[in-house]
Design an enzyme around this catalytic site. Structure first.
Site, PDB file in Angstrom:
ATOM      1  N   ASP A  37       0.855  -1.187   0.000  1.00  0.00           N
ATOM      2  CA  ASP A  37       0.000   0.000   0.000  1.00  0.00           C
ATOM      3  C   ASP A  37       0.888   1.233   0.000  1.00  0.00           C
ATOM      4  O   ASP A  37       2.070   1.161   0.372  1.00  0.00           O
ATOM      5  CB  ASP A  37      -0.891  -0.007   1.250  1.00  0.00           C
ATOM      6  N   ASP A  60       3.209   1.214  -5.060  1.00  0.00           N
ATOM      7  CA  ASP A  60       2.335   1.948  -5.974  1.00  0.00           C
ATOM      8  C   ASP A  60       1.923   0.995  -7.090  1.00  0.00           C
ATOM      9  O   ASP A  60       2.744   0.599  -7.923  1.00  0.00           O
ATOM     10  CB  ASP A  60       3.088   3.150  -6.556  1.00  0.00           C
ATOM     11  N   VAL A  61       0.644   0.602  -7.111  1.00  0.00           N
ATOM     12  CA  VAL A  61       0.205  -0.432  -8.053  1.00  0.00           C
ATOM     13  C   VAL A  61       0.296   0.009  -9.505  1.00  0.00           C
ATOM     14  O   VAL A  61       0.314  -0.838 -10.411  1.00  0.00           O
ATOM     15  CB  VAL A  61      -1.240  -0.891  -7.756  1.00  0.00           C
ATOM     16  N   TYR A 152     -14.980   4.845 -13.079  1.00  0.00           N
ATOM     17  CA  TYR A 152     -14.915   3.722 -12.147  1.00  0.00           C
ATOM     18  C   TYR A 152     -15.572   2.482 -12.752  1.00  0.00           C
ATOM     19  O   TYR A 152     -14.997   1.384 -12.729  1.00  0.00           O
ATOM     20  CB  TYR A 152     -15.615   4.119 -10.849  1.00  0.00           C
ATOM     21  N   LYS A 156     -13.928  -1.237 -13.680  1.00  0.00           N
ATOM     22  CA  LYS A 156     -14.398  -2.458 -13.034  1.00  0.00           C
ATOM     23  C   LYS A 156     -14.915  -3.471 -14.063  1.00  0.00           C
ATOM     24  O   LYS A 156     -14.759  -4.688 -13.857  1.00  0.00           O
ATOM     25  CB  LYS A 156     -15.464  -2.123 -11.986  1.00  0.00           C
ATOM     26  N   THR A 187     -16.563   1.580   4.048  1.00  0.00           N
ATOM     27  CA  THR A 187     -15.126   1.810   4.187  1.00  0.00           C
ATOM     28  C   THR A 187     -14.853   3.303   4.100  1.00  0.00           C
ATOM     29  O   THR A 187     -15.731   4.094   3.731  1.00  0.00           O
ATOM     30  CB  THR A 187     -14.329   1.102   3.073  1.00  0.00           C
TER      31      THR A 187
END
Length: 251
Positions: A37, A60-61, A152, A156, A187
């Site tokens: 993360d 960092d993805v 988004y 997805k 969350t």
């Protein structure tokens, strides 16, 4: 206890929210976990809480070199990775005609590019060992659209599609790839877009009349990471309190 004994996992976005719940559940079932993360303070705190079975690595993805580093760190710390949870993601609202292009590109870079890079980074190790499980976090917005979420939703849907393509490519190599599609989950990421009011409104739209919690999601990840799901690949599994059991007229 022990359902994930011998599993060595990377969980991206693992410092908080759903990722933290997944990391906790994995360790509780006997896995060794690298919490990956950008949130260093939260990640280090969680790793300390989980003890010797967990380590934190800043990651960092969206960065290819960072993926190389986290895979190498995992191998040096615990051994070859055999479970990858591509959980990291961001949520941004914006209508198509007003959304800033830089913000759109950021959502694509983290959600879609990050998932692709993650799969690509672990596949060589998993192919060599002829076994592995990759679990990609999509969303109910990867099953149907939602207004003001074109970026988004697009990512997805892309994750859902990449999951199926990867499952076809890798099945003969002993590598399973599945996608998880949560509904509205309580969350920090979702609360920043409306707080308690958003949670209450979301609950009113769910057949079970509540929003989900990270702890509602984590058991599915345990199952997909475990050998119990040895004949499950290319699947898309909704955990949404019944939201996708219906349809809507109009919009």
């Amino acid at each position: 206890m022990g359902r994930l004994a011998g599993k060595i996992a990377i969980v991206t976005g693992g410092a908080q929210g759903q990722g933290a719940a997944i990391a906790r559940a994995f360790v509780a079932e006997g896995a060794q976990v690298v919490i990956a993360d950008i949130a260093e303070e939260s990640g280090e705190k969680l790793a300390a809480e989980l003890g010797d079975a967990a380590r934190f690595q800043r990651h960092d993805v969206s960065d290819e070199a960072s993926w190389t580093s986290v895979v190498e760190f995992t191998a040096a710390t615990f051994g070859d990775v055999n479970v990858l949870v591509n959980n990291a993601g961001i949520l941004r609202f914006g209508e198509i005609h007003t959304m800033d292009l830089d913000e759109f590109d950021l959502v694509v870079r983290i959600n879609q590019r990050g998932t692709f890079l993650g799969m690509r980074a672990v596949v060589p190790t998993m192919r060599r060992n002829k076994q592995g499980s990759i679990v990609n976090a999509s969303s109910v917005e990867g099953l149907a659209g939602m207004g003001s979420l074109a970026a988004y939703t697009g990512t997805k849907f892309a994750i859902r599609g990449m999951t199926k393509a990867a499952a076809l490519e890798l099945g003969s190599r002993g590598i399973r790839v599945n996608s998880v599609h949560p509904g509205m989950i309580d969350t920090g990421m979702t609360r920043e877009h409306g707080g308690d009011a958003a949670m209450e409104y979301g609950a009113s739209k769910v057949p079970m009349r509540r929003v989900g919690t990270p702890e509602d999601i984590a058991p599915l990840y345990v199952y997909l990471a475990s050998d119990e799901s040895g004949y499950v690949t290319g699947a898309e599994i909704a955990v949404d309190g019944g939201v996708t059991a219906t349809h809507a007229f109009g919009g």
